[in-house]
Design an enzyme around this catalytic site. Structure first.
Site, PDB file in Angstrom:
ATOM      1  N   TYR A 103       0.812  -0.895  -0.255  1.00 49.70           N
ATOM      2  CA  TYR A 103      -0.155  -0.226   0.707  1.00 49.70           C
ATOM      3  C   TYR A 103       0.925   1.130   0.266  1.00 49.70           C
ATOM      4  CZ  TYR A 103      -3.475   3.053   1.910  1.00 49.70           C
ATOM      5  OH  TYR A 103      -4.145   4.225   1.544  1.00 49.70           O
ATOM      6  N   ASP A 175      -1.279  -7.173   6.843  1.00 51.00           N
ATOM      7  CA  ASP A 175      -1.712  -6.287   6.709  1.00 51.00           C
ATOM      8  C   ASP A 175      -2.695  -7.832   5.992  1.00 51.00           C
ATOM      9  OD1 ASP A 175      -3.357  -4.617   5.599  1.00 51.00           O
ATOM     10  OD2 ASP A 175      -1.402  -3.677   5.262  1.00 51.00           O
ATOM     11  N   LYS A 200     -12.115  -0.320   5.019  1.00 53.98           N
ATOM     12  CA  LYS A 200     -12.143  -1.125   3.338  1.00 53.98           C
ATOM     13  C   LYS A 200     -12.964  -2.442   4.263  1.00 53.98           C
ATOM     14  CE  LYS A 200      -9.084   1.236   2.280  1.00 53.98           C
ATOM     15  NZ  LYS A 200      -7.539   1.196   2.692  1.00 53.98           N
TER      16      LYS A 200
HETATM   17  C1  LIG Z   1      -5.948   1.356   3.017  1.00 55.33           C
HETATM   18  C2  LIG Z   1      -4.584   0.467   3.108  1.00 55.33           C
HETATM   19  C3  LIG Z   1      -3.927   0.615   4.339  1.00 55.33           C
HETATM   20  C4  LIG Z   1      -4.072   2.547   4.970  1.00 55.33           C
HETATM   21  O1  LIG Z   1      -5.253   2.197   5.699  1.00 55.33           O
HETATM   22  P1  LIG Z   1      -6.787   4.040   5.723  1.00 55.33           P
HETATM   23  O2  LIG Z   1      -7.717   3.588   6.601  1.00 55.33           O
HETATM   24  O3  LIG Z   1      -6.366   4.339   5.210  1.00 55.33           O
HETATM   25  O4  LIG Z   1      -5.245   4.762   7.039  1.00 55.33           O
HETATM   26  C5  LIG Z   1      -3.277   0.191   4.298  1.00 55.33           C
HETATM   27  N1  LIG Z   1      -3.419  -0.807   4.094  1.00 55.33           N
HETATM   28  C6  LIG Z   1      -3.965  -1.200   2.748  1.00 55.33           C
HETATM   29  C7  LIG Z   1      -3.634  -2.641   2.104  1.00 55.33           C
HETATM   30  C8  LIG Z   1      -5.381  -0.493   2.546  1.00 55.33           C
HETATM   31  O5  LIG Z   1      -5.602  -0.702   1.538  1.00 55.33           O
END
Ligand SMILES: *Cc1c(COP(=O)(O)O)cnc(C)c1O
Length: 384
Positions: A103, A175, A200
């Site tokens: 990301y 993640d 998400k």
């Molecule tokens: C969106 C995202 C992030 C960051 O998260 P936020 O809630 O936008 O701060 C980190 N890792 C992945 C894979 C993401 O899609």
């Protein structure tokens, strides 16, 4: 219920939840309060000040711990705030090895913020474990992994990595934003920390920004709680409530997301104007076997390139899409399209981007839960 262990779908709804004491509210209320009354100094109902803890956030944190098969959940104001808290476990001179395909905001936080504090980051393709091992030295403290990777959808073997991490006494952080615990449970595969952008799939309705960490180890949880309270990047009660509500339908949404994605991946694969399709459920995907082993389905993020790798053509397709809204982010009920090279991954230098396959014609789709026939029809007219 005796010794019976509740299963995943039940956990999304009931996991870690306790009935509200005041009025018997079935859904955890939004405790919109900064502070709590004490009957005598230090004598209270478990809450003192909402940076430290808040009942709505606590209910969410318990839910997160439950669905990820962890013991401790921590909720933050954003996914990046959650990553920020993890990095504060380290000090000047420490090193972190990360997936090179990650990301863009994580990459920016690593290289533009924490490198200033003397933490060193190495980026590598973790599908090749031999080159990863070469980067480990006495200063290495953590391996940071995204799988499926963003936006190339590489799959990294979490179990194999966790063995390397344990052999070298490193933390392994995953993640899990793209997969969600519906598809993959990294703590069970040996990871120490699971991180989420709950913005998400977990919240799932594109109406909240929130981040999360889940761990099993109590000492690690204590350190992270200390950082969460000391640095203060918490989420508010309203956002905690929305995310908790989102999690309750995670399993039904994810099932439909995956079904739709499969049909779209097959449609794109068979389309004469499309060159490559990146979706781990395709047998032709280089990491398909690992995906089959560690995931229960293949997710709803798909990337593809057009014939001739034309930047212009890719932009045209994106502009012509009607149901797929052009927007950053992913994981909501609605389908989104994105052009990583100019949007989410613009902060990664072009040379570095292209090394990982992120070319200018690459389009990324977050497949929503609309009727798939409508989504395919929209893609078909846009590509033509
Ligand atoms: C969106 C995202 C992030 C960051 O998260 P936020 O809630 O936008 O701060 C980190 N890792 C992945 C894979 C993401 O899609």
């Amino acid at each position: 219920m005796g010794k019976h262990k509740i299963k995943f779908n039940t956990k999304t709804i009931h996991g870690g939840q306790i009935p509200e004491k005041g009025y018997g509210a079935v859904m955890t209320p939004i405790y919109q309060t900064s502070t709590y009354s004490q009957s005598s100094p230090g004598v209270h109902e478990g809450f003192e000040y909402s940076r430290t803890s808040n009942p709505t956030r606590k209910a969410l944190e318990n839910s997160l711990a439950s669905i990820e098969n962890g013991k401790h959940g921590l909720a933050f104001g954003s996914g990046l705030a959650a990553i920020d808290a993890v990095l504060k476990l380290f000090k000047t001179g420490d090193e972190v090895i990360s997936t090179n395909n990650l990301y863009g905001g994580s990459y920016r936080l690593f290289t533009k913020v924490f490198e200033n504090f003397g933490i060193k980051f190495h980026f590598t393709e973790m599908t090749d474990l031999a080159s990863l091992k070469k980067l480990i030295n006495s200063k290495t403290k953590m391996i940071w992994v995204e799988t499926p990777t963003n936006p190339m959808m590489n799959i990294i073997d979490i179990k194999a990595l966790s063995k390397i991490a344990k052999d070298n006494k490193l933390l392994l952080a995953v993640d899990n934003t793209f997969a969600t615990p519906f598809l993959q449970q990294p703590l069970d595969l040996g990871a120490d920390i699971v991180m989420h952008s709950a913005t998400k799939y977990l919240a799932g309705h594109s109406d909240v920004v929130l981040g999360a960490l889940v761990v099993k180890d109590s000492q690690l949880a204590e350190k992270l709680h200390f950082i969460q309270n000391a640095s203060g990047a918490i989420c508010g009660p309203m956002d905690s409530f929305l995310t908790l509500r989102g999690i309750k339908t995670l399993h039904v949404r994810m099932k439909r997301h995956c079904e739709n994605a499969k049909k779209i991946a097959i449609f794109l694969t068979n389309h004469s104007k499309i060159d490559k399709v990146f979706w781990p459920g395709l047998k032709t995907h280089p990491n398909h076997q690992i995906a089959k082993n560690q995931m229960s389905d293949f997710g709803a993020m798909i990337s593809f390139t057009t014939n001739g790798n034309s930047y212009k053509k890719a932009i045209k397709i994106i502009e012509n899409l009607n149901l797929f809204t052009l927007a950053e982010s992913l994981g909501g009920v609605e389908s989104l399209s994105c052009h990583p090279a100019s949007m989410t991954h613009a902060s990664i230098p072009k040379k570095e981007r292209e090394l990982s396959g992120l070319v200018d014609s690459l389009i990324r789709l977050s497949v929503g839960i609309e009727d798939v026939e409508d989504l395919i029809s929209d893609l078909n007219q846009a590509i033509r």
